[in-house]
Design an enzyme around this catalytic site. Sequence first.
Site, PDB file in Angstrom:
ATOM      1  N   CYS A 141       0.437   5.899   1.651  1.00  7.50           N
ATOM      2  CA  CYS A 141       0.783   6.223   3.035  1.00  7.50           C
ATOM      3  C   CYS A 141       1.742   7.396   3.045  1.00  7.50           C
ATOM      4  CB  CYS A 141       1.491   5.038   3.696  1.00  7.50           C
ATOM      5  SG  CYS A 141       0.581   3.517   3.585  1.00  7.50           S
ATOM      6  N   ASN A 198       0.864  -1.184   0.000  1.00  6.53           N
ATOM      7  CA  ASN A 198       0.000   0.000   0.000  1.00  6.53           C
ATOM      8  C   ASN A 198       0.902   1.235   0.000  1.00  6.53           C
ATOM      9  OD1 ASN A 198      -1.828   2.017   0.389  1.00  6.53           O
ATOM     10  ND2 ASN A 198      -2.615   1.264   2.345  1.00  6.53           N
TER      11      ASN A 198
END
Length: 308
Positions: free
Chosen positions: A134, A131
């Site tokens: 962030c 991911n």
Amino acid sequence: MAVNLPDLKINIGSLRLKNPVMTASGTFGYGEEFGTLVNLHRLGAIIVKGISLLPRQGNPPPRIAETACGMLNAIGLENVGLERFLSDKLPFLQGLETPLIVNILGDTVDDYQQLAARLDEEEKVAALEVNISCPNVKQGGVAFGTDPDMAHAVTKGVRQHFSRTVIVKLSPNVTDINVIARAVEEAGADAVSLINTVLGMAIDIESCQPKLANVFGGLSGPAIKPIGLRMVWQVAESVSLPIIGIGGIATPEDAIEFLLAGACAVQVGTTNFINPKASEEIIQGIEEYLNKKNMVSIQELIGRARQA
Ligand SMILES: Cc1cc2nc3c(=O)[nH]c(=O)nc-3n(C[C@H](O)[C@H](O)[C@H](O)COP(=O)(O)O)c2cc1C
């Protein structure tokens, strides 16, 4: 007379899937929570909630708001952290035949590398989903996924420390998603998944305040499907990596649209909160569609809408 079932198998790097339907990170807990609601063995893969090196509490409440055809969330990446994931969550997942994909997140490139190196030791972890939506703590909190150099650095770091499939999850909150997709391809990703949530907000007109304590949150659900589909189409044009389509998938027809646009697999997210059995129904529905169309393999579907 025996019916010949169409072939739904898909390979993504070293990852072998019996069908292309996975559960999206953050919408399926750590798998066990859905064990009595869904036949977990039927799923293509399970992707667990994003894991960081240390546990995170996430943002203060309220952190969820319903919107038309979707929801906003500002959970803030709350999770149990790597060590508790390994001791408390992994044993259950190890008992499943279904491949496990661990979604990872960090504040620095070094965080991602440490997560990748430790998870590489666990054979059950068939793939990582990185991911990159962030904040990069060392670079003023700008999300890794919005800058091609930072996206490249994270992907390269994970690639060097993880020997199996590396999937990089792209954010839609960028001017040109192709630039980021090309950067992660160049850095050695095996696949990209897209899209993560779309930045949005809602205001409560009684209190005259934003509905989320964090003010902004990520929009998900059917409202974002056309955006996800458009981005899958665009990325399929600019990289040769396998693409995993995400965004508002609720029915077999939704999933089929993503496959036709060029995705080789899909993830079901927010729909799990409304209909936990949706992923199973989508697998069944894809099978029925292929039979109806006299197609023997899922491969006949992938990118078909792109062929003139
Ligand atoms: C409550 C919630 C938590 C999420 N947590 C994560 C996460 O930890 N890591 C991540 O990469 N994506 C996370 N997502 C994004 C989803 O995996 C998915 O990309 C997004 O919701 C779009 O798909 P959907 O419209 O099918 O939900 C989360 C989404 C929701 C709604």
